[in-house]
Design a protein around this motif. Structure first.
Motif, PDB file in Angstrom:
ATOM      1  N   ARG A 103       0.819  -1.213   0.000  1.00  0.00           N
ATOM      2  CA  ARG A 103       0.000   0.000   0.000  1.00  0.00           C
ATOM      3  C   ARG A 103       0.859   1.272   0.000  1.00  0.00           C
ATOM      4  NH1 ARG A 103      -4.854  -1.057   4.428  1.00  0.00           N
ATOM      5  NH2 ARG A 103      -5.051  -3.322   4.123  1.00  0.00           N
ATOM      6  N   LEU A 104       2.005   1.186   0.634  1.00  0.00           N
ATOM      7  CA  LEU A 104       2.845   2.369   0.801  1.00  0.00           C
ATOM      8  C   LEU A 104       3.867   2.549  -0.314  1.00  0.00           C
ATOM      9  CD1 LEU A 104       3.404   4.722   2.802  1.00  0.00           C
ATOM     10  CD2 LEU A 104       4.993   3.196   3.995  1.00  0.00           C
ATOM     11  N   GLU A 105       4.005   1.549  -1.173  1.00  0.00           N
ATOM     12  CA  GLU A 105       5.078   1.557  -2.170  1.00  0.00           C
ATOM     13  C   GLU A 105       5.049   2.794  -3.058  1.00  0.00           C
ATOM     14  OE1 GLU A 105       7.102  -1.482  -5.423  1.00  0.00           O
ATOM     15  OE2 GLU A 105       5.118  -1.911  -4.597  1.00  0.00           O
ATOM     16  N   ARG A 106       3.866   3.282  -3.374  1.00  0.00           N
ATOM     17  CA  ARG A 106       3.765   4.464  -4.240  1.00  0.00           C
ATOM     18  C   ARG A 106       4.344   5.702  -3.574  1.00  0.00           C
ATOM     19  NH1 ARG A 106      -0.664   8.029  -5.662  1.00  0.00           N
ATOM     20  NH2 ARG A 106      -1.961   7.017  -4.085  1.00  0.00           N
ATOM     21  N   ARG A 107       4.371   5.711  -2.259  1.00  0.00           N
ATOM     22  CA  ARG A 107       4.872   6.876  -1.513  1.00  0.00           C
ATOM     23  C   ARG A 107       6.314   6.713  -1.058  1.00  0.00           C
ATOM     24  NH1 ARG A 107       1.397  10.033  -3.711  1.00  0.00           N
ATOM     25  NH2 ARG A 107      -0.647   9.019  -3.709  1.00  0.00           N
ATOM     26  N   LYS A 108       6.719   5.470  -0.829  1.00  0.00           N
ATOM     27  CA  LYS A 108       8.100   5.186  -0.437  1.00  0.00           C
ATOM     28  C   LYS A 108       8.590   4.040  -1.313  1.00  0.00           C
ATOM     29  CE  LYS A 108       8.131   6.715   4.383  1.00  0.00           C
ATOM     30  NZ  LYS A 108       9.242   7.680   4.198  1.00  0.00           N
ATOM     31  N   ALA A 109       9.343   4.374  -2.334  1.00  0.00           N
ATOM     32  CA  ALA A 109       9.731   3.374  -3.327  1.00  0.00           C
ATOM     33  C   ALA A 109      10.774   2.385  -2.809  1.00  0.00           C
ATOM     34  CB  ALA A 109      10.261   4.071  -4.579  1.00  0.00           C
ATOM     35  N   ASP A 110      11.626   2.822  -1.906  1.00  0.00           N
ATOM     36  CA  ASP A 110      12.709   1.969  -1.435  1.00  0.00           C
ATOM     37  C   ASP A 110      12.197   0.978  -0.387  1.00  0.00           C
ATOM     38  OD1 ASP A 110      15.780   1.552  -1.206  1.00  0.00           O
ATOM     39  OD2 ASP A 110      15.108   1.768   0.869  1.00  0.00           O
ATOM     40  N   TRP A 111      12.424  -0.307  -0.625  1.00  0.00           N
ATOM     41  CA  TRP A 111      11.903  -1.342   0.259  1.00  0.00           C
ATOM     42  C   TRP A 111      12.458  -1.232   1.671  1.00  0.00           C
ATOM     43  CZ3 TRP A 111       9.047  -4.505   2.687  1.00  0.00           C
ATOM     44  CH2 TRP A 111       9.569  -5.529   3.478  1.00  0.00           C
ATOM     45  N   THR A 112      13.753  -0.996   1.791  1.00  0.00           N
ATOM     46  CA  THR A 112      14.370  -0.915   3.118  1.00  0.00           C
ATOM     47  C   THR A 112      13.781   0.243   3.916  1.00  0.00           C
ATOM     48  OG1 THR A 112      16.440  -1.892   2.310  1.00  0.00           O
ATOM     49  CG2 THR A 112      16.532  -0.659   4.371  1.00  0.00           C
ATOM     50  N   GLU A 113      13.628   1.386   3.269  1.00  0.00           N
ATOM     51  CA  GLU A 113      13.045   2.543   3.945  1.00  0.00           C
ATOM     52  C   GLU A 113      11.608   2.253   4.376  1.00  0.00           C
ATOM     53  OE1 GLU A 113      11.998   7.280   3.126  1.00  0.00           O
ATOM     54  OE2 GLU A 113      12.888   6.036   1.556  1.00  0.00           O
ATOM     55  N   ARG A 114      10.843   1.615   3.495  1.00  0.00           N
ATOM     56  CA  ARG A 114       9.457   1.261   3.824  1.00  0.00           C
ATOM     57  C   ARG A 114       9.405   0.308   5.010  1.00  0.00           C
ATOM     58  NH1 ARG A 114       8.772   0.142  -1.385  1.00  0.00           N
ATOM     59  NH2 ARG A 114       8.302  -2.083  -1.098  1.00  0.00           N
ATOM     60  N   LYS A 115      10.243  -0.692   4.969  1.00  0.00           N
ATOM     61  CA  LYS A 115      10.249  -1.692   6.035  1.00  0.00           C
ATOM     62  C   LYS A 115      10.591  -1.047   7.373  1.00  0.00           C
ATOM     63  CE  LYS A 115      12.620  -5.854   7.621  1.00  0.00           C
ATOM     64  NZ  LYS A 115      13.725  -6.815   7.345  1.00  0.00           N
ATOM     65  N   GLU A 116      11.624  -0.233   7.402  1.00  0.00           N
ATOM     66  CA  GLU A 116      12.035   0.394   8.653  1.00  0.00           C
ATOM     67  C   GLU A 116      10.950   1.338   9.177  1.00  0.00           C
ATOM     68  OE1 GLU A 116      15.761   2.239   7.840  1.00  0.00           O
ATOM     69  OE2 GLU A 116      16.890   0.342   7.913  1.00  0.00           O
ATOM     70  N   PHE A 117      10.320   2.065   8.273  1.00  0.00           N
ATOM     71  CA  PHE A 117       9.258   2.979   8.677  1.00  0.00           C
ATOM     72  C   PHE A 117       8.070   2.203   9.261  1.00  0.00           C
ATOM     73  CE2 PHE A 117       5.187   4.953   7.518  1.00  0.00           C
ATOM     74  CZ  PHE A 117       5.270   6.122   8.256  1.00  0.00           C
ATOM     75  N   LEU A 118       7.600   1.188   8.535  1.00  0.00           N
ATOM     76  CA  LEU A 118       6.437   0.432   9.002  1.00  0.00           C
ATOM     77  C   LEU A 118       6.744  -0.327  10.287  1.00  0.00           C
ATOM     78  CD1 LEU A 118       5.172  -0.876   5.558  1.00  0.00           C
ATOM     79  CD2 LEU A 118       3.945   0.691   7.083  1.00  0.00           C
ATOM     80  N   GLN A 119       7.922  -0.893  10.369  1.00  0.00           N
ATOM     81  CA  GLN A 119       8.318  -1.596  11.589  1.00  0.00           C
ATOM     82  C   GLN A 119       8.291  -0.654  12.780  1.00  0.00           C
ATOM     83  OE1 GLN A 119      11.753  -4.532  11.752  1.00  0.00           O
ATOM     84  NE2 GLN A 119      12.724  -2.759  12.685  1.00  0.00           N
ATOM     85  N   THR A 120       8.776   0.574  12.581  1.00  0.00           N
ATOM     86  CA  THR A 120       8.828   1.535  13.676  1.00  0.00           C
ATOM     87  C   THR A 120       7.439   2.045  14.035  1.00  0.00           C
ATOM     88  OG1 THR A 120      11.035   2.195  12.918  1.00  0.00           O
ATOM     89  CG2 THR A 120       9.950   3.642  14.486  1.00  0.00           C
TER      90      THR A 120
END
Length: 222
Positions: free
Chosen positions: A77-94
């Motif tokens: 769902r967030l990929e369109r706003r945060k393209a980088d997987w690592t950044e997305r993962k760290e953000f969602l995890q936090t």
């Protein structure tokens, strides 16, 4: 999670919203500095200071698998706003960790971030609110280390934002609309809580493979 009926309650809050992609400059709001009792200040300071890392740990494999399913769905769902997987993962995890640590619904926090900053880490409002959850710098003086620049650090910003929202919910006896109005500094107007509740619905999640295992709580949460 927030119901449609709850959306019809007398609302409160203000505008000054960050939408998907561009900032809407009208009627920007932010938390208002208020006197804090010593006991409240101490409790908030303690909540901010706990340095447990936002790494989910689970005693049951079912809970871990449910978390991983949530993470995968939210990432898509967030990929369109945060393209980088690592950044997305760290953000969602936090977000997952800090929301649960504060006793908040994770979808609600994601909806608030969407409205406040459109998921932009370095967002700054005209009144000086900073980061994902648009935290006012005075909070770093009241309950933190006094360094406003730290609000651009992902975990610091999300922790401050979640602790502040929890504080406002407690002050408003659990009334979400009142708490959101206070968070936005526009208590008494409907635009802001209505926007956050609507955004939160986009981040609701129901496990497609539910188990009898209760939701996991991050270790070190207080």
């Amino acid at each position: 999670m927030i119901t449609r009926r709850a959306c019809l309650r007398p609302a409160l809050a203000g505008a000054g919203l960050w939408w998907w992609g561009a900032w809407a400059p009208a009627q920007a709001g932010a938390q208002i500095e208020e006197p804090l009792a010593d006991s409240v200040r101490t409790a908030l300071t303690s909540a901010i200071a706990n340095s447990a890392p936002p790494v989910p740990e689970f005693e049951e494999i079912g809970a871990r698998l449910a978390y991983l399913r949530w993470l995968g769905d939210m990432s898509r769902r967030l990929e369109r706003r945060k393209a980088d997987w690592t950044e997305r993962k760290e953000f969602l995890q936090t977000v997952w960790y800090e929301s649960r640590r504060a006793g908040l619904d994770t979808g609600l926090v994601l909806g608030l971030v969407q409205v406040e900053s459109a998921f932009r880490k370095f967002a700054v409002s005209p009144v000086g609110a900073r980061g994902y959850m648009q935290v006012m710098p005075f909070w770093t003086r009241l309950i933190g280390h006094g360094d406003p620049s730290s609000l651009f650090h992902m975990q610091t910003n999300l922790r401050f934002g979640c602790v502040i929202l929890r504080h406002y919910l407690d002050r408003e006896s659990g009334d979400l609309y009142m708490a959101l109005g206070r968070y936005n500094g526009s208590r008494g107007r409907p635009q802001y809580p209505t926007a956050v509740v609507a955004a939160a619905k986009k981040w609701e999640w129901k496990d497609p493979q539910p188990t009898e295992i209760p939701p996991a709580v991050p270790r070190g949460a207080s």
